[in-house]
Design a protein around this motif. Sequence first.
Motif, PDB file in Angstrom:
ATOM      1  N   PRO A  51       0.773  -0.955   0.385  1.00 52.41           N
ATOM      2  CA  PRO A  51      -0.030  -0.335  -0.043  1.00 52.41           C
ATOM      3  C   PRO A  51       0.672   1.697   0.508  1.00 52.41           C
ATOM      4  CG  PRO A  51      -0.500  -1.202   1.466  1.00 52.41           C
ATOM      5  CD  PRO A  51       0.319  -1.616   1.041  1.00 52.41           C
ATOM      6  N   GLU A  52      -0.098   1.778   0.096  1.00 49.56           N
ATOM      7  CA  GLU A  52       1.227   3.746  -0.526  1.00 49.56           C
ATOM      8  C   GLU A  52       1.296   4.377   1.113  1.00 49.56           C
ATOM      9  OE1 GLU A  52      -0.542   8.471  -1.211  1.00 49.56           O
ATOM     10  OE2 GLU A  52      -1.866   6.876  -1.057  1.00 49.56           O
ATOM     11  N   LEU A  53       2.606   4.811   1.021  1.00 49.26           N
ATOM     12  CA  LEU A  53       3.482   5.056   2.092  1.00 49.26           C
ATOM     13  C   LEU A  53       3.064   3.552   3.532  1.00 49.26           C
ATOM     14  CD1 LEU A  53       1.677   8.295   3.183  1.00 49.26           C
ATOM     15  CD2 LEU A  53       4.078   7.780   1.892  1.00 49.26           C
ATOM     16  N   ALA A  54       3.423   2.204   3.296  1.00 46.74           N
ATOM     17  CA  ALA A  54       3.590   1.534   3.525  1.00 46.74           C
ATOM     18  C   ALA A  54       4.747   1.353   5.280  1.00 46.74           C
ATOM     19  CB  ALA A  54       3.583   0.157   3.097  1.00 46.74           C
ATOM     20  N   VAL A  55       5.941   2.020   4.860  1.00 49.08           N
ATOM     21  CA  VAL A  55       7.265   2.324   5.272  1.00 49.08           C
ATOM     22  C   VAL A  55       6.588   3.046   6.260  1.00 49.08           C
ATOM     23  CG1 VAL A  55       9.896   2.455   6.000  1.00 49.08           C
ATOM     24  CG2 VAL A  55       8.394   1.166   3.458  1.00 49.08           C
ATOM     25  N   ILE A  56       6.050   4.209   6.418  1.00 49.87           N
ATOM     26  CA  ILE A  56       5.857   5.144   7.814  1.00 49.87           C
ATOM     27  C   ILE A  56       4.756   4.870   8.149  1.00 49.87           C
ATOM     28  CG2 ILE A  56       7.382   6.216   7.358  1.00 49.87           C
ATOM     29  CD1 ILE A  56       5.538   8.166   5.739  1.00 49.87           C
ATOM     30  N   GLY A  57       3.472   4.803   7.220  1.00 53.00           N
ATOM     31  CA  GLY A  57       2.048   4.775   7.417  1.00 53.00           C
ATOM     32  C   GLY A  57       1.101   6.077   7.160  1.00 53.00           C
ATOM     33  N   ALA A  58       0.103   5.245   5.907  1.00 49.72           N
ATOM     34  CA  ALA A  58      -0.664   6.539   5.422  1.00 49.72           C
ATOM     35  C   ALA A  58      -1.184   7.556   6.257  1.00 49.72           C
ATOM     36  CB  ALA A  58      -1.743   5.830   4.838  1.00 49.72           C
ATOM     37  N   THR A  59      -1.695   7.923   7.231  1.00 50.67           N
ATOM     38  CA  THR A  59      -1.798   8.645   8.443  1.00 50.67           C
ATOM     39  C   THR A  59      -0.743   9.531   8.815  1.00 50.67           C
ATOM     40  OG1 THR A  59      -2.747   6.873   9.341  1.00 50.67           O
ATOM     41  CG2 THR A  59      -4.440   7.273   8.090  1.00 50.67           C
ATOM     42  N   CYS A  60       0.043   9.401   8.810  1.00 51.51           N
ATOM     43  CA  CYS A  60       1.185  10.380   8.943  1.00 51.51           C
ATOM     44  C   CYS A  60       0.741  11.515   9.438  1.00 51.51           C
ATOM     45  CB  CYS A  60       2.529   9.918   9.416  1.00 51.51           C
ATOM     46  SG  CYS A  60       2.892   8.329  10.158  1.00 51.51           S
ATOM     47  N   GLY A  61       0.239  12.439   8.734  1.00 51.86           N
ATOM     48  CA  GLY A  61       0.176  13.526   8.263  1.00 51.86           C
ATOM     49  C   GLY A  61       0.785  14.456   7.853  1.00 51.86           C
ATOM     50  N   ASP A  62       0.942  15.751   8.640  1.00 51.73           N
ATOM     51  CA  ASP A  62       2.331  16.455   8.951  1.00 51.73           C
ATOM     52  C   ASP A  62       4.000  16.041   9.273  1.00 51.73           C
ATOM     53  OD1 ASP A  62       0.776  18.773   7.619  1.00 51.73           O
ATOM     54  OD2 ASP A  62       0.477  19.572   9.437  1.00 51.73           O
ATOM     55  N   LEU A  63       3.447  14.843   9.794  1.00 50.23           N
ATOM     56  CA  LEU A  63       5.522  14.156   9.814  1.00 50.23           C
ATOM     57  C   LEU A  63       5.610  13.483   9.860  1.00 50.23           C
ATOM     58  CD1 LEU A  63       3.801  11.718  13.067  1.00 50.23           C
ATOM     59  CD2 LEU A  63       5.166  13.671  13.272  1.00 50.23           C
ATOM     60  N   VAL A  64       5.059  13.492   7.977  1.00 48.12           N
ATOM     61  CA  VAL A  64       6.390  13.853   6.769  1.00 48.12           C
ATOM     62  C   VAL A  64       6.697  15.100   6.739  1.00 48.12           C
ATOM     63  CG1 VAL A  64       4.169  11.729   5.701  1.00 48.12           C
ATOM     64  CG2 VAL A  64       4.201  14.385   5.024  1.00 48.12           C
ATOM     65  N   PHE A  65       6.481  16.581   7.192  1.00 45.62           N
ATOM     66  CA  PHE A  65       7.483  16.840   6.597  1.00 45.62           C
ATOM     67  C   PHE A  65       9.186  17.023   7.693  1.00 45.62           C
ATOM     68  CE2 PHE A  65       3.451  18.335   5.250  1.00 45.62           C
ATOM     69  CZ  PHE A  65       4.014  18.278   4.445  1.00 45.62           C
ATOM     70  N   GLN A  66       8.655  15.664   8.868  1.00 43.05           N
ATOM     71  CA  GLN A  66       9.461  16.017   9.545  1.00 43.05           C
ATOM     72  C   GLN A  66      11.406  14.883   8.910  1.00 43.05           C
ATOM     73  OE1 GLN A  66       9.881  17.056  13.492  1.00 43.05           O
ATOM     74  NE2 GLN A  66       8.205  18.448  12.447  1.00 43.05           N
ATOM     75  N   GLU A  67      12.419  15.573   8.986  1.00 38.27           N
ATOM     76  CA  GLU A  67      13.345  15.491   8.916  1.00 38.27           C
ATOM     77  C   GLU A  67      13.626  13.667   8.927  1.00 38.27           C
ATOM     78  OE1 GLU A  67      17.883  16.455   7.682  1.00 38.27           O
ATOM     79  OE2 GLU A  67      16.307  17.385   7.758  1.00 38.27           O
ATOM     80  N   ILE A  68      13.459  13.663  10.732  1.00 38.48           N
ATOM     81  CA  ILE A  68      14.090  12.225  11.013  1.00 38.48           C
ATOM     82  C   ILE A  68      13.472  10.659  10.823  1.00 38.48           C
ATOM     83  CG2 ILE A  68      12.790  12.485  13.025  1.00 38.48           C
ATOM     84  CD1 ILE A  68      14.944  11.799  14.867  1.00 38.48           C
ATOM     85  N   LEU A  69      12.210  11.666  10.089  1.00 38.44           N
ATOM     86  CA  LEU A  69      10.818  10.241  10.016  1.00 38.44           C
ATOM     87  C   LEU A  69      11.377   9.733   8.475  1.00 38.44           C
ATOM     88  CD1 LEU A  69       8.402   8.323  10.472  1.00 38.44           C
ATOM     89  CD2 LEU A  69       7.301   9.745   9.493  1.00 38.44           C
TER      90      LEU A  69
ATOM     91  N   TYR B 163      -4.607  -1.949   8.835  1.00 35.36           N
ATOM     92  CA  TYR B 163      -4.673  -2.408  10.358  1.00 35.36           C
ATOM     93  C   TYR B 163      -3.776  -1.385  10.607  1.00 35.36           C
ATOM     94  CZ  TYR B 163      -6.467  -2.954  15.050  1.00 35.36           C
ATOM     95  OH  TYR B 163      -6.253  -3.224  15.988  1.00 35.36           O
ATOM     96  N   GLY B 164      -4.176  -0.704  12.121  1.00 31.42           N
ATOM     97  CA  GLY B 164      -2.942  -0.156  12.946  1.00 31.42           C
ATOM     98  C   GLY B 164      -2.767   1.781  12.102  1.00 31.42           C
ATOM     99  N   GLU B 165      -3.310   2.158  10.541  1.00 32.42           N
ATOM    100  CA  GLU B 165      -3.298   3.806  10.311  1.00 32.42           C
ATOM    101  C   GLU B 165      -4.416   3.641  11.973  1.00 32.42           C
ATOM    102  OE1 GLU B 165      -1.773   4.825   8.411  1.00 32.42           O
ATOM    103  OE2 GLU B 165      -1.654   3.371   6.619  1.00 32.42           O
ATOM    104  N   SER B 166      -3.903   5.476  11.917  1.00 26.48           N
ATOM    105  CA  SER B 166      -4.875   6.265  12.147  1.00 26.48           C
ATOM    106  C   SER B 166      -6.285   5.684  12.567  1.00 26.48           C
ATOM    107  CB  SER B 166      -4.722   7.784  12.367  1.00 26.48           C
ATOM    108  OG  SER B 166      -5.652   8.708  13.077  1.00 26.48           O
ATOM    109  N   THR B 167      -7.015   5.791  13.229  1.00 27.94           N
ATOM    110  CA  THR B 167      -8.558   5.567  13.502  1.00 27.94           C
ATOM    111  C   THR B 167      -9.717   7.000  13.993  1.00 27.94           C
ATOM    112  OG1 THR B 167      -9.031   4.618  15.702  1.00 27.94           O
ATOM    113  CG2 THR B 167      -8.645   3.155  13.331  1.00 27.94           C
ATOM    114  N   THR B 168      -9.045   8.036  14.161  1.00 31.33           N
ATOM    115  CA  THR B 168      -9.129   9.349  14.190  1.00 31.33           C
ATOM    116  C   THR B 168     -10.352   9.961  13.475  1.00 31.33           C
ATOM    117  OG1 THR B 168      -7.016  10.286  14.575  1.00 31.33           O
ATOM    118  CG2 THR B 168      -8.488  11.789  14.589  1.00 31.33           C
ATOM    119  N   ASP B 169     -10.507   9.295  12.078  1.00 35.23           N
ATOM    120  CA  ASP B 169     -11.634   9.859  11.462  1.00 35.23           C
ATOM    121  C   ASP B 169     -12.151   9.040  10.705  1.00 35.23           C
ATOM    122  OD1 ASP B 169     -13.107  12.488  12.607  1.00 35.23           O
ATOM    123  OD2 ASP B 169     -11.437  13.301  11.671  1.00 35.23           O
TER     124      ASP B 169
END
Length: 507
Positions: A43-61, A133-139
């Motif tokens: 799936p898309e962004l499987a290495v970090i999780g597709a629902t990381c939101g603005d964490l994708v702008f964090q260099e460390i991640l 399963y494991g993606e954010s379930t906020t909404d």
Amino acid sequence: MKFNRIAAAVPRVHLADVDANKKEILDLLEMAESNGAQLVVFPELAVIGATCGDLVFQEILMDRASDACAEIRERASELGITVVLDESDYPSDEGIIIVQDAVPEIVTSYRYLRKELSDSSKGRTVVYCSAGYGESTTDGVYSGAAMIFKDEYLLAENERFCTESSIVFADLREEGTKVPEFEACPVGRHPFVPENQSELAARCEEAFSIQATGLMSRLEHIGAKKVVLGISGGLDSTLALLVCCKAFDRLGIPRSGIVAVTMPGFGTTDRTHDNAWKLMEGLGVDIREIPIGPAVIQHFSDIGHPADVHDAAYENAQARERTQILMDLANMEGGIVVGTGDLSELALGWATYNGDHMSMYAVNSDVPKTMVQAIVRWAADGEFNNVGNILIDIIDTPISPELLPGQQTEDLVGPYELHDFYLYYFVRHGMRPSEIRELALREFEGIYDAGTIEKWLRTFIRRFFSQQFKRSCLCDGPRIGTVCLSPRGAWTMPSDANATAWLDDLE
């Protein structure tokens, strides 16, 4: 490059935990190699999780993700596998179309998707893989669907809503099964509840699965093994309790971790009180009874409110006392408060601000009242038939917040079947109130007269606008259908919007 055997893999997601995600992916690659797969799609962004939101702008991640992707591609090469993690990995074979997705599941969307993918696979192969399963379930809830199509035939698909990683394989020389046609049912008076019984059962099952999976994921994310919720003997708390039972059963947690609390107050009836107890006993949960009367009377004394004045403060003090009890019990038990309020109540603002309006995860927040009734009835006929008679009596009980003796909600705000009708066409289709009125006059002919339809339509419009402030700070909860009022992107509306133009349209 030509492939004989391909795979679609859905790893269990660990949000922003690159090492854990890398392990899940590498384990799936080993499984793919042992099964002879030459192409594996993730799936898309499987290495970090597709629902990381603005964490994708964090260099460390992103640095960690880049290193993990390189390691995964290197291992795939050693195994003789073409791995697809993102667009840069797409094979050059134009006969294979790869679709990586990360869209929350809603009722009916899966059946539309299967037909769409089948149609698009004519003369080619389509591999579909979505976040799971494991993606954010906020909404929303991510089902982790994986499907492989060739020449309009379904070659392989996995089971949605799995809690562990999954992988499916397809030999491109084999013939699969034809996907059945799927047509939307006529809308009718109850747009959220199909009249066709098989379609209704499918929709109830899907909605219930989304609710339970959302709660499961949230509990696992925070490491909680207990939930607390109020049980009134009414519809909404009943559905929430059934969802909790399903979630706990699937997680393998004893139902004794469900702390179900009945809190009789000034308007509680024997019927609802008895049904609450019978339901809790029948489901085998941890039962607590905490009468709120003495605490509310003390509160009235503290704030100088006469106990015989039945105003908004009199009613709301009871709702807030119940919420305080639940929140404090959750702290004591190391759990979370599961909210019970539904979509119809949120549309009307029929909730006490910072009372039943508040919870730590609201499993019913996207389920309209007419659908709540349908799901509870479906549950009574199926998995929860051991308490079926109780569930049916709860459905037949007049809806009431029971803050005053003899109080009935639909006498105060109008019939929920009308409000759900108004809500669907106002939000889903953006219709003018005058258009909704004409449609309602046709659909409800012989059931409600013109004056009644207009009266409650005006009530809906006034309350929908004036109560937006309650929806602007909604708790997390899983999205279920095409009508959602979450302020986090599903429905954006200022709390100060004026309803005059919409009311004038009815003149």
